[in-house]
Design a protein around this motif. Structure first.
Motif, mmCIF file in Angstrom:
data_model
loop_
_atom_site.group_PDB
_atom_site.id
_atom_site.type_symbol
_atom_site.label_atom_id
_atom_site.label_comp_id
_atom_site.label_asym_id
_atom_site.label_seq_id
_atom_site.Cartn_x
_atom_site.Cartn_y
_atom_site.Cartn_z
ATOM 1 N N GLN B 87 54.590 59.497 33.822
ATOM 2 C CA GLN B 87 53.857 58.911 35.327
ATOM 3 C C GLN B 87 52.443 58.573 35.067
ATOM 4 O O GLN B 87 52.003 57.472 35.614
ATOM 5 C CB GLN B 87 54.238 59.977 36.313
ATOM 6 C CG GLN B 87 55.685 60.340 36.595
ATOM 7 C CD GLN B 87 55.957 61.313 37.590
ATOM 8 O OE1 GLN B 87 55.597 62.530 36.990
ATOM 9 N NE2 GLN B 87 56.582 61.232 38.604
ATOM 10 N N TRP B 90 51.793 55.612 33.348
ATOM 11 C CA TRP B 90 52.132 54.295 34.237
ATOM 12 C C TRP B 90 50.898 54.228 35.186
ATOM 13 O O TRP B 90 50.825 52.943 35.626
ATOM 14 C CB TRP B 90 53.426 54.757 35.020
ATOM 15 C CG TRP B 90 54.580 53.976 34.815
ATOM 16 C CD1 TRP B 90 54.980 53.165 35.761
ATOM 17 C CD2 TRP B 90 55.479 53.916 33.583
ATOM 18 N NE1 TRP B 90 56.080 52.577 35.297
ATOM 19 C CE2 TRP B 90 56.367 52.739 33.788
ATOM 20 C CE3 TRP B 90 55.282 54.476 32.561
ATOM 21 C CZ2 TRP B 90 57.373 52.529 33.118
ATOM 22 C CZ3 TRP B 90 56.299 54.140 31.378
ATOM 23 C CH2 TRP B 90 57.133 53.143 31.739
ATOM 24 N N LYS B 91 50.457 55.296 35.715
ATOM 25 C CA LYS B 91 49.317 55.105 36.605
ATOM 26 C C LYS B 91 47.829 54.492 35.768
ATOM 27 O O LYS B 91 47.241 53.663 36.435
ATOM 28 C CB LYS B 91 49.082 56.430 37.080
ATOM 29 C CG LYS B 91 47.820 56.466 38.185
ATOM 30 C CD LYS B 91 47.838 58.038 38.802
ATOM 31 C CE LYS B 91 46.698 58.095 39.762
ATOM 32 N NZ LYS B 91 45.590 58.507 38.930
ATOM 33 N N ILE B 94 48.402 50.815 35.306
ATOM 34 C CA ILE B 94 48.706 50.271 36.469
ATOM 35 C C ILE B 94 49.833 49.249 36.348
ATOM 36 O O ILE B 94 49.566 48.048 36.421
ATOM 37 C CB ILE B 94 47.203 49.553 37.082
ATOM 38 C CG1 ILE B 94 46.040 50.279 36.858
ATOM 39 C CG2 ILE B 94 47.510 48.998 38.320
ATOM 40 C CD1 ILE B 94 44.937 49.622 37.309
ATOM 41 N N VAL B 95 50.838 50.141 35.953
ATOM 42 C CA VAL B 95 52.073 49.344 35.675
ATOM 43 C C VAL B 95 53.028 48.674 37.169
ATOM 44 O O VAL B 95 53.295 47.574 36.968
ATOM 45 C CB VAL B 95 53.351 50.054 35.138
ATOM 46 C CG1 VAL B 95 54.650 49.181 34.915
ATOM 47 C CG2 VAL B 95 52.458 50.444 33.556
ATOM 48 N N PRO B 96 52.997 49.572 38.181
ATOM 49 C CA PRO B 96 53.805 49.005 39.054
ATOM 50 C C PRO B 96 53.589 47.805 39.832
ATOM 51 O O PRO B 96 52.226 47.831 40.046
ATOM 52 C CB PRO B 96 53.997 50.083 40.328
ATOM 53 C CG PRO B 96 53.447 51.293 39.203
ATOM 54 C CD PRO B 96 52.795 51.108 38.218
ATOM 55 N N GLN B 97 54.095 46.867 40.151
ATOM 56 C CA GLN B 97 53.919 45.841 41.231
ATOM 57 C C GLN B 97 54.783 46.397 42.555
ATOM 58 O O GLN B 97 54.258 47.075 43.414
ATOM 59 C CB GLN B 97 54.199 44.505 40.827
ATOM 60 C CG GLN B 97 53.222 44.009 39.566
ATOM 61 C CD GLN B 97 53.370 42.669 39.115
ATOM 62 O OE1 GLN B 97 53.829 41.771 39.733
ATOM 63 N NE2 GLN B 97 53.112 42.565 37.974
ATOM 64 N N GLY B 99 57.379 47.992 42.556
ATOM 65 C CA GLY B 99 57.641 49.514 42.223
ATOM 66 C C GLY B 99 58.871 49.934 42.514
ATOM 67 O O GLY B 99 59.106 51.096 41.787
ATOM 68 N N TYR B 138 55.169 43.991 30.233
ATOM 69 C CA TYR B 138 54.293 43.859 29.402
ATOM 70 C C TYR B 138 53.299 45.164 29.477
ATOM 71 O O TYR B 138 53.139 45.586 28.610
ATOM 72 C CB TYR B 138 53.261 42.623 29.727
ATOM 73 C CG TYR B 138 52.308 42.500 28.815
ATOM 74 C CD1 TYR B 138 52.429 42.048 27.654
ATOM 75 C CD2 TYR B 138 50.764 42.549 29.504
ATOM 76 C CE1 TYR B 138 51.147 41.901 26.755
ATOM 77 C CE2 TYR B 138 49.784 42.501 28.521
ATOM 78 C CZ TYR B 138 50.000 41.937 27.465
ATOM 79 O OH TYR B 138 48.837 42.045 26.696
ATOM 80 N N ARG B 139 53.137 45.536 30.752
ATOM 81 C CA ARG B 139 52.254 46.663 30.987
ATOM 82 C C ARG B 139 53.287 47.901 30.622
ATOM 83 O O ARG B 139 52.569 48.899 30.075
ATOM 84 C CB ARG B 139 51.887 46.753 32.447
ATOM 85 C CG ARG B 139 50.617 45.708 32.645
ATOM 86 C CD ARG B 139 50.025 45.925 33.724
ATOM 87 N NE ARG B 139 48.846 44.859 33.882
ATOM 88 C CZ ARG B 139 47.817 44.821 34.780
ATOM 89 N NH1 ARG B 139 47.683 45.717 35.490
ATOM 90 N NH2 ARG B 139 46.912 43.886 34.856
ATOM 91 N N MET B 140 54.523 47.978 30.965
ATOM 92 C CA MET B 140 55.352 49.165 30.681
ATOM 93 C C MET B 140 55.233 49.281 29.383
ATOM 94 O O MET B 140 55.326 50.366 28.975
ATOM 95 C CB MET B 140 56.815 48.785 31.222
ATOM 96 C CG MET B 140 57.045 49.260 32.595
ATOM 97 S SD MET B 140 58.621 49.221 32.690
ATOM 98 C CE MET B 140 58.968 47.831 33.881
#
Lengths: 183, 152, 717
Positions: B87, B90-91, B94-97, B99, B138-140
């Motif tokens: 988590q 992830w933070k 800044i992964v989630p769009q 979410g 990509y960010r994940m």
């Protein structure tokens, strides 16, 4: 109308009798099942299972993994439990897994499959008796006859032979010496 | 007949029909909404949680099989004050769009990192097969590598 | 905070644009329609809601937080963060002191249009700064009263007002105000002093989203809530003629089976029970004509529908007549696309005697409100929509008949009812991205420049039939601006060009899908540009630049093209097993170019790297603009490489992820390099423009590798 049919009945029966082919040899009966997609989908030659009535490669890049149970975060058991799931349409049976690569049947002839099955080097060191037990008692093998429904709730196609006929054929074939026909 | 199990470290019990998918027991009966419904067919992975430490798709898991087992959901993975390394990563990345799919991805990632603490890109490709419509893969991937670092 | 009445009300100027100034006058003649069409491409989008009253946007809490009630929905695009940055700067408050929530319609802070079209930041950029600055002055003025000092001696910083040796927080000021006075709009901040605007800022919803907080429509609850399920057809264009609910009524947990003129639903005590009961409802459907893939592809061909010329310069039509010497012609196809957002559409509704409360994921709170009010025979003010976070929007939530269904079922049982689509219902009852057929014609001069080009776009409806644009506007605009989005020729240096939009009615709902026609139209035009460049013996990059003019829009596009080629190190030949493909387009005032680096692995197209150069003008949050580029590239790639709905025996398939193939982790490019240019001081659209060029960039790279021109989506090597 009905009387006409009744009169005709004996003739129809005679014709049926006359044209019925001889019963298939136990080997062929057994192989009708083993080469059916319900079995073949999880006996691939590659490292990916197949699925569905069209035997497409399993969606989501599902992999064999090191022990035929998938990779660590996508194990067979991530989705497949020990029985069919009628909500999701995900099939299930105890120890759901891919057959080991030594049991890769995809692309083989019936005789080749049978030889592989009887080869202790490839079948996990099983004797003929143990093979018979495996094929007639193992719940994952017998799942083929109770394959449940798919994601749309439609029954999966079953092998063309009933479970009882399959078991009888396996036993008859083994008792007759497990002969593998030359074809 | 009640089914008893451990949910995020606490005893939980349900009277739900034994064939009810675990997902709905956790969401609607026990009130934890972090485990998401996406497809109900074990395809998208949004409902991924851990059963005895392994990633499981809860929409396809009948509650009767959970008896005596340990379940971890995203709420049990970490809390705002004490984020799990996954988590945290992830933070930081800044992964989630939107979410919505992210809890499932984080749970799958946490399960992977337990067995493969330093995954290669190929490990990630093979193990992380959930669906994200916003295209945050990509960010994940970066976050997974970072989580691996943070876990050390 | 109580809601004291404001003394004075003042109006912010609402800019003319689509929906207002442009469309006045009944202008049916073709040239004016063309003008409208051209304007739509470059106009700034106005914010159509009221911006009169800052205190309904900003609620100041006693603990010195500001709750910002956003009329725009957060569907992943990061709009809460961008808007919070803008507000924080003018409010002189730390961004961590702002909590952004979706404005409930009862507050009055309603966007009568929608969240979509890459317009949120663009449309609110000016009004939101004015609102926030005004709110700041309101707080300072109130503080002056309370402290007994002159307002001119006070200034605000981080939510604290100080001066003349005194200080007081926004929270303290607001708690003591009984009546606010709304002053004239103060002067806005000097951009040099921005603390947040233009700076990469972490999303304000990050913590909720990494901890699984219950923020989505699917997570909404109300006390005593029941679960509804609606029978939805598998077949296209089918209406139910008879229904037998006997079996369903006896199923466990069933509270009521509801039969309406237009739908059948069941309410039960749990989701599982509602779904189980639904399976037992027997519905007879009446079908119109039976459709298959073949019928759709035939129907969609250029020449079959109704044409409207949307762009005309010179005499392209004549120069490109059938049989004209040197005529070059290609045709392109794109399939039906599904939204496939992971959160299914749904709604929680509670109908009481004097009000209806609705919690749901919607992109159109006001339209949802009106539709529910109409159906339930209530005043729209009696319908309260409490929007939630969206588990993906992409245009899927611009139609919300599910809200009506939930409300009808709630009324029938007198309790709150939550109802949502199954995944199969999502795939079969989506409002799909329409299939398209694009025909490009061109002709080169002796020195290898384009003498004439024309683009015929045939598509199912996007804008037409949508509740978003009233029928009268659809008539005035004529051609479906959603369908032809991205379909105009953007190389204004070509002396003769023309674009024609063909409208085709299809037997299933087609509508807004992120970027609308842009995906298919840019694929066609930019593939054709490479085809022409090759015939002209020119490099694709310089060939494009050769056909741009000195207008502002063309200059911005040219800069993006040149920068992308430079940053990617664009090469026209394959290197080893990899090749690059180039494509670009301008959408909602934002030019964007992609260079895709591609190889073919086991017969499949693999995208390794995408270089994206985009000029959205003023950037509010560079990190989230990058995130939108990355996401658009991956979603666009997914759409052009894998996705396709099929019509088989009058129904749409597949009905599940996986079978509906989409990009997964393994497919996403390992490298995405986003470079942002800012050649405008106004923020343009961001969420869709980078979807445009991805298809052609990949197809152009595939051509370099295989010598085979792929003109059909999904692309196959």
């Amino acid at each position: 109308m009905t009387r006409h049919l009744l009169v005709l009945l004996p003739f129809i029966a005679l014709i049926t009798l006359a044209t019925e082919p001889p019963p298939p040899a136990p080997f062929d009966t057994m192989m009708e099942v083993l080469t059916h997609k319900r079995c073949m989908n999880c006996h691939p030659s590659g490292d990916k299972p197949r699925q569905g009535e069209d035997s497409h490669l399993h969606n989501f890049n599902v992999q064999r993994g090191p022990a035929n149970h998938g990779v660590v975060a996508v194990q067979c058991g991530s989705c497949h439990q020990s029985e069919n799931n009628s909500y999701s349409g995900v099939p299930g049976a105890p120890h759901w897994a891919l057959a080991p690569k030594t049991m890769a049947w995809e692309g083989l002839s019936r005789a080749e499959i049978a030889r592989m099955m009887l080869d202790p080097e490839k079948n996990g060191g099983k004797s003929l008796e143990e093979i018979v037990t495996h094929m007639t008692e193992d719940e994952l093998v017998l799942w083929a006859f109770e394959p449940g429904v798919d994601g749309e709730g439609q029954p999966r196609e079953k092998p063309p032979v009933s479970e009882a006929d399959f078991k009888a054929a396996v036993i008859a074939w083994a008792e007759a010496g497990a002969v593998i026909p030359d074809k | 007949m009640p089914t008893n199990f451990n949910l995020n470290g606490q005893q939980a019990t349900t009277e739900a029909d034994p064939n009810s998918p675990l997902l709905w027991v956790i969401r609607d009966e026990l009130g934890l909404k972090g485990t998401k419904f996406g497809c109900g067919k074990a395809a998208c992975g949004a409902c991924t949680l851990h059963v005895d430490g392994k990633a499981v798709r809860s929409c396809s898991y009948p509650v009767k099989f959970i008896e005596g087992k340990e379940v971890t959901t995203i709420e049990g993975l970490g809390t705002p004050d004490n984020l799990h390394p996954v988590q945290q990563a992830w933070k930081e990345e800044i992964v989630p769009q939107c979410g919505y799919c992210q809890p499932g991805f984080m749970m799958a990632t946490a399960a992977m990192l337990k067995e493969i603490p330093e995954p290669t890109d190929e490990d990630i490709d093979n193990n992380i097969v959930n669906v994200c419509r916003c295209g945050t893969y990509y960010r994940m991937r970066k976050a997974i590598h970072r989580a691996s670092q943070l876990s050390k | 905070m109580s809601k004291p009445k404001s003394k004075s009300r003042r109006k912010f100027l609402i800019k003319a644009g689509i929906g207002t100034g442009l469309l006045f006058g009944t202008v049916y003649c073709i040239p004016i329609r063309r003008k409208i069409a051209e304007q739509v491409n470059v106009a700034e989008s106005p914010y159509l809601g009221s911006t009169d009253d800052p205190k309904i946007w900003f609620e100041v809490t006693p603990d010195n937080q500001i709750i910002f009630h956003s009329p725009k929905m957060e569907m992943g695009q990061g709009v809460f963060t961008g808007l919070a940055q803008i507000a924080a700067d003018e409010l002189e408050i730390g961004i961590e002191q702002i909590k952004v929530v979706h404005a409930s319609t009862e507050l009055g802070n309603i966007d009568p249009f929608a969240t979509g079209g890459s317009t949120s930041i663009n449309s609110l950029w000016q009004p939101l700064r004015e609102l926030a600055a005004t709110m700041r002055v309101m707080l300072i003025n109130a503080a002056a009263d309370q402290l007994g000092v002159a307002a001119s001696g006070l200034s605000a910083l981080n939510g604290v007002i100080s001066g003349s040796g005194k200080s007081i927080t926004y929270g303290e000021v607001a708690a003591a105000v009984t009546e606010w006075e709304v002053p004239d709009t103060p002067e806005l901040k000097d951009p040099k002093t921005y603390k947040y605007i233009g700076k990469p800022t972490p999303r304000v919803d990050l913590m909720d989203k990494v901890t699984g907080a219950p923020i989505y429509g699917m997570d909404a609850e109300m006390p005593g809530m029941l679960y509804g399920s609606v029978v939805r057809p598998s077949g296209l264009d089918s209406k139910f003629t008879a229904v037998d609910t006997t079996l369903a009524e006896g199923m466990p947990g069933v509270v009521k089976v509801i039969v309406e003129d237009d739908f059948v639903g069941v309410v039960a005590d749990s989701y599982v029970n509602a779904e189980n009961a639904k399976q037992k409802i027997k519905v007879t459907w009446e079908l119109n004509k039976k459709w298959d893939d073949f019928d759709v592809e035939e129907a969609i061909k250029v020449g079959k529908g109704h044409p409207i010329e949307i762009q005309k310069e010179g005499s392209a039509e004549k120069l490109l007549e059938d049989g004209a010497e040197g005529l070059i012609q290609s045709e392109y196809f794109s399939p039906i696309g599904a939204h496939a957002q992971i959160e299914p559409n749904g709604c929680l509704a509670f109908v009481e005697e004097d009000k209806i409360t609705i919690k749901m994921s919607t992109q159109v709170a006001e339209i949802t409100r009106k539709e529910v009010a109409k159906r339930m025979g209530m005043d729209k003010d009696e319908v309260i929509i409490k929007p939630t976070f969206l588990g993906g929007g992409f245009g899927r939530r611009l139609h919300t008949p599910n809200a009506i269904q939930a409300a009808v079922m709630s009324k029938a049982v007198g309790k709150p009812v939550k109802c949502f689509f199954t995944r199969k219902e999502e795939f079969q009852n989506d409002s799909f991205r329409p299939p398209t057929h694009n025909v490009l014609k061109g002709k080169l001069t002796a020195d290898g420049k384009i003498e004439a080009i024309s683009h015929d776009i045939s598509s199912g409806d996007v804008m037409h039939g949508s509740p978003l644009l009233p029928g009268i506007l659809q008539k005035i605009i004529g051609a479906d601006l959603g369908a032809w989005r991205g379909g105009m020729i953007q190389y204004h240096g070509i002396p003769n060009y023309r674009a024609v939009s063909w409208r085709v009615k299809l037997p299933f709902a087609t509508s807004w899908w992120r970027s609308l026609g842009l995906l298919a139209n840019t694929f066609a035009i930019e593939s054709f540009m490479d085809e022409l460049a090759e015939k002209a013996g020119k490099d694709p990059v310089s060939f494009r630049l050769d056909h741009l003019t000195e207008t502002k829009a063309d200059i911005r596009l040219a800069k993006v093209i040149a920068k992308a080629a430079e940053v990617a190190g664009y090469r026209n030949e394959a290197t080893g097993d990899r090749a690059m493909g180039f494509a670009c387009s301008t959408d909602v005032n934002t030019p964007c170019a992609h260079v895709a680096e591609v190889s073919i692995v086991d017969g499949e197209i693999k995208v390794h790297k995408v270089t994206c150069v985009m000029d959205p003008g003023l950037v509010i949050n560079p990190d989230q603009v990058r995130a939108q580029c990355e996401g658009s590239i991956i979603m666009g790639m997914s759409a052009v490489l894998y996705e396709k709905m099929n019509v088989k025996n009058n129904a749409l398939y597949p009905v599940i992820y996986g079978a509906y193939e989409m990009a997964l982790m393994k497919d996403a490019p390992k490298e995405i390099n986003v470079v942002l240019l800012e050649n405008s001081d106004y923020p343009g659209g961001v969420g869709e423009p980078p979807l445009g060029p991805i298809g052609a960039a990949i197809a152009n790279a595939v051509y370099r590798l295989t010598g085979k021109r792929v003109r059909r989506i999904p692309l196959r090597a």
